[in-house]
Write a protein that holds these residues in place. Structure first.
Motif, mmCIF file in Angstrom:
data_model
loop_
_atom_site.group_PDB
_atom_site.id
_atom_site.type_symbol
_atom_site.label_atom_id
_atom_site.label_comp_id
_atom_site.label_asym_id
_atom_site.label_seq_id
_atom_site.Cartn_x
_atom_site.Cartn_y
_atom_site.Cartn_z
ATOM 1 N N UNK A 72 0.059 -9.335 -4.489
ATOM 2 C CA UNK A 72 -0.596 -8.797 -5.679
ATOM 3 C C UNK A 72 -1.997 -8.285 -5.476
ATOM 4 N N UNK A 73 -2.570 -8.659 -4.286
ATOM 5 C CA UNK A 73 -3.869 -7.983 -3.699
ATOM 6 C C UNK A 73 -3.418 -6.758 -3.175
ATOM 7 N N UNK A 74 -2.167 -6.408 -2.934
ATOM 8 C CA UNK A 74 -1.955 -5.070 -2.039
ATOM 9 C C UNK A 74 -2.557 -5.028 -0.758
ATOM 10 N N UNK A 75 -2.663 -5.959 -0.036
ATOM 11 C CA UNK A 75 -3.229 -5.924 1.289
ATOM 12 C C UNK A 75 -2.444 -5.942 2.474
ATOM 13 N N UNK A 76 -1.025 -6.274 2.123
ATOM 14 C CA UNK A 76 -0.194 -6.199 3.278
ATOM 15 C C UNK A 76 0.225 -5.154 3.792
ATOM 16 N N UNK A 77 0.427 -5.004 5.125
ATOM 17 C CA UNK A 77 0.620 -3.371 5.811
ATOM 18 C C UNK A 77 1.680 -2.825 5.173
ATOM 19 N N UNK A 78 2.609 -3.372 4.690
ATOM 20 C CA UNK A 78 3.825 -2.682 3.892
ATOM 21 C C UNK A 78 3.178 -1.952 2.778
ATOM 22 N N UNK A 79 2.483 -2.820 1.855
ATOM 23 C CA UNK A 79 2.028 -2.028 0.693
ATOM 24 C C UNK A 79 1.144 -1.276 1.130
ATOM 25 N N UNK A 80 0.443 -1.295 1.883
ATOM 26 C CA UNK A 80 -0.654 -0.302 2.483
ATOM 27 C C UNK A 80 -0.021 0.893 3.010
ATOM 28 N N UNK A 81 0.967 0.842 3.680
ATOM 29 C CA UNK A 81 1.815 2.021 4.085
ATOM 30 C C UNK A 81 2.406 2.946 2.688
ATOM 31 N N UNK A 82 3.019 1.828 1.744
ATOM 32 C CA UNK A 82 3.757 2.707 0.709
ATOM 33 C C UNK A 82 2.672 3.433 -0.118
ATOM 34 N N UNK A 83 1.425 2.616 -0.332
ATOM 35 C CA UNK A 83 0.413 3.285 -1.210
ATOM 36 C C UNK A 83 -0.141 4.635 -0.590
ATOM 37 N N UNK A 84 -0.335 4.697 0.719
ATOM 38 C CA UNK A 84 -0.867 5.767 1.621
ATOM 39 C C UNK A 84 0.232 6.937 1.534
ATOM 40 N N UNK A 85 1.525 6.662 1.377
ATOM 41 C CA UNK A 85 2.476 7.705 1.296
ATOM 42 C C UNK A 85 3.131 8.009 -0.034
ATOM 43 N N UNK A 141 4.443 6.131 -2.107
ATOM 44 C CA UNK A 141 5.895 5.840 -2.109
ATOM 45 C C UNK A 141 6.184 4.454 -3.048
ATOM 46 N N UNK A 142 5.125 4.275 -3.774
ATOM 47 C CA UNK A 142 4.889 2.955 -4.644
ATOM 48 C C UNK A 142 4.095 1.819 -3.797
ATOM 49 N N UNK A 143 4.653 0.783 -3.894
ATOM 50 C CA UNK A 143 3.607 -0.333 -3.226
ATOM 51 C C UNK A 143 2.583 -0.977 -4.219
ATOM 52 N N UNK A 144 2.126 -2.017 -3.835
ATOM 53 C CA UNK A 144 1.073 -2.807 -4.623
ATOM 54 C C UNK A 144 -0.151 -2.291 -4.508
ATOM 55 N N UNK A 145 -0.962 -1.710 -5.314
ATOM 56 C CA UNK A 145 -2.193 -1.012 -5.132
ATOM 57 C C UNK A 145 -3.301 -2.212 -5.341
ATOM 58 N N UNK A 146 -4.284 -2.082 -4.341
ATOM 59 C CA UNK A 146 -5.257 -3.126 -4.609
ATOM 60 C C UNK A 146 -5.986 -3.068 -5.871
ATOM 61 N N UNK A 147 -6.536 -4.013 -6.239
ATOM 62 C CA UNK A 147 -6.911 -4.369 -7.526
ATOM 63 C C UNK A 147 -8.308 -3.479 -7.933
ATOM 64 N N UNK A 148 -9.292 -3.589 -6.966
ATOM 65 C CA UNK A 148 -10.579 -2.889 -7.407
ATOM 66 C C UNK A 148 -10.338 -1.245 -7.208
ATOM 67 N N UNK A 149 -9.761 -0.762 -6.302
ATOM 68 C CA UNK A 149 -9.296 0.548 -6.522
ATOM 69 C C UNK A 149 -8.473 1.030 -7.730
ATOM 70 N N UNK A 150 -7.625 0.487 -8.056
ATOM 71 C CA UNK A 150 -6.704 0.485 -9.072
ATOM 72 C C UNK A 150 -7.329 0.439 -10.622
ATOM 73 N N UNK A 151 -8.391 -0.510 -10.532
ATOM 74 C CA UNK A 151 -9.337 -0.508 -11.617
ATOM 75 C C UNK A 151 -10.265 0.441 -11.854
ATOM 76 N N UNK A 195 -8.105 2.769 0.213
ATOM 77 C CA UNK A 195 -6.938 2.939 -0.763
ATOM 78 C C UNK A 195 -7.446 3.791 -1.942
ATOM 79 N N UNK A 196 -8.596 3.622 -2.125
ATOM 80 C CA UNK A 196 -9.234 4.806 -3.409
ATOM 81 C C UNK A 196 -8.998 6.186 -3.008
ATOM 82 N N UNK A 197 -9.177 6.164 -1.486
ATOM 83 C CA UNK A 197 -9.082 7.711 -1.382
ATOM 84 C C UNK A 197 -7.479 8.334 -1.218
ATOM 85 N N UNK A 198 -6.543 7.422 -1.243
ATOM 86 C CA UNK A 198 -5.309 7.832 -1.434
ATOM 87 C C UNK A 198 -4.564 7.811 -2.725
ATOM 88 N N UNK A 199 -5.396 6.921 -3.927
ATOM 89 C CA UNK A 199 -5.281 7.170 -5.334
ATOM 90 C C UNK A 199 -5.817 8.575 -5.654
#
Length: 287
Positions: free
Chosen positions: A119-132, A134-144, A173-177
Motif C-alpha cells: 500500500x506504500x507503492x514501493x514494490x518494483x511491480x507497482x512502480x512499473x505499473x504506475x510508470x506505464x 497501467x494501474x498499480x499502487x500509487x505512493x501515498x505522498x505523490x497521490x496526496x 512517481x509525482x512526475x508519472x502522475x
C-alpha cells in the motif's frame, strides 16, 4: 494577489469521512480491511507517526495491526515477519516504516512485500505499473499531492510542471502522475543548472528536495500552484524548533495562486491516501 492556502488537513478529513462510509458498506458482506505496520527500532518520530496511522485506521473502521521490532532485529527476522503477513488473510496492506537500521537492506525488505499488499507503492511491480499508466499502487505522498493540486485546479492539461527532487518515493512517481494528466514535466534537483529559472517556468511546482526553504519566493512564477512536500525541523528565534518546508512560504504568499503550508498541507494527505490504498487492496483481494 494573496495565495489561497490549500488546507490539507481539512481535505484529508473529508477524504477519511468518505473512506469510513465505504468501509461501512464493505464490511456488510466481507471482513474489515486490515493494515499492518512494522516499525523497527526506537526512533521517536517513527513511533509518533505509527500511532497516528493506527488511530486513523481504526477511526475509518479498519483493523490495525502494529508490529514493533527492536533495533537489534536481524534482516532475516524482519523478512520472516513480512512473509507471515503476506500470508495473513486478515491483512490487506503492509507498511514497513522507514528508515530502517543500517544493517537492514531496505530495498530487499520492500521487494519482499506482496505487490497486492504494497500500500506504500514501493514494490518494483507497482512502480512499473504506475510508470506505464497501467494501474498499480500509487505512493501515498505523490497521490496526496495530486489530490491537493486538483482541489484548486481541476484541469491541468498542458501546464508546465516542475518537480524539485528526484527521489523514488516522491519525485519520480509525482512526475508519472503529472504526465498522466498531460502536463509538460521537468524533474529538477539541487544540481540543476540555473534552478531559479527552471522553477520560474512552473505553472505547478512540487518541492521535495529536503532542504529547508531552499525555494525562494522570487523563484516562483506568479499565479502558480505550489505544493511543498518538505518537512524540515529548524531552530526558531525563541531557541526552540519549528517545522518548515522546502519553500520559503511567507515569500510566496503574494506570488503563488495557491500554496500548501507546512505543517498542515501534504502531511495529513499521506495517511489518508495510505488508508485509501488499503481499502483498494482489500476490495481487489476479496472481489
Amino acid at each position: 494577489m494573496v495565495a489561497k492556502i490549500i488546507d490539507g488537513k481539512a481535505i484529508s478529513e473529508k477524504m477519511r469521512a468518505g473512506l469510513a462510509k465505504e468501509v461501512s458498506n464493505l464490511v456488510r458482506h466481507m471482513p474489515k480491511p486490515g493494515l499492518a505496520v512494522i516499525v523497527v527500532g526506537d526512533d521517536p518520530a517513527s513511533h509518533v507517526y505509527v500511532r497516528s496511522k493506527a488511530k486513523q485506521t481504526i477511526e475509518v473502521g479498519m483493523e490495525s495491526f502494529e508490529y514493533q521490532l527492536p533495533a537489534s532485529a536481524s534482516e532475516h527476522q524482519l523478512l520472516d515477519l513480512v512473509a507471515t503477513l503476506n500470508n495473513d488473510e486478515r491483512v490487506d496492506g503492509i507498511l514497513v516504516q522507514l528508515p530502517l537500521p543500517h544493517h537492514i537492506n531496505a530495498e530487499k525488505v520492500l521487494r519482499a512485500i506482496a505487490p497486492a499488499k504494497d500500500v506504500d507503492g514501493f514494490h518494483p511491480l507497482n512502480v512499473g505499473l504506475v510508470a506505464t499508466g497501467s494501474g498499480g499502487m500509487v505512493p501515498c505522498t505523490p497521490l496526496g499531492s495530486m489530490i491537493l493540486i486538483k482541489s484548486v485546479r481541476d484541469n491541468i492539461a498542458g501546464l508546465n510542471a516542475v518537480i524539485v527532487g528526484r527521489s523514488n518515493i516522491v519525485g519520480k512517481p509525482m512526475a508519472q502522475l503529472l504526465l498522466q494528466e498531460s502536463c509538460t514535466v521537468t524533474i529538477a534537483h539541487s544540481r540543476t543548472a540555473d534552478l531559479p529559472a527552471v522553477v520560474g517556468a512552473a505553472d505547478i511546482l512540487v518541492a521535495a528536495v529536503g532542504r529547508p526553504e531552499m525555494v525562494r519566493g522570487t523563484w516562483v512564477k506568479p499565479g502558480s500552484v505550489v505544493i511543498d512536500v518538505g518537512i524540515n525541523r529548524v531552530a526558531a528565534p525563541d531557541g526552540k524548533s519549528k517545522l518548515v518546508g522546502d519553500v520559503a512560504f511567507g515569500e510566496c504568499l503574494d506570488r503563488a495562486a495557491a500554496i500548501t503550508p507546512v505543517p498542515g498541507g501534504v502531511g495529513p494527505m499521506t495517511i489518508s491516501c495510505l488508508l485509501q490504498n488499503t481499502l483498494r487492496a482489500a476490495t481487489a483481494r476479496r472481489a
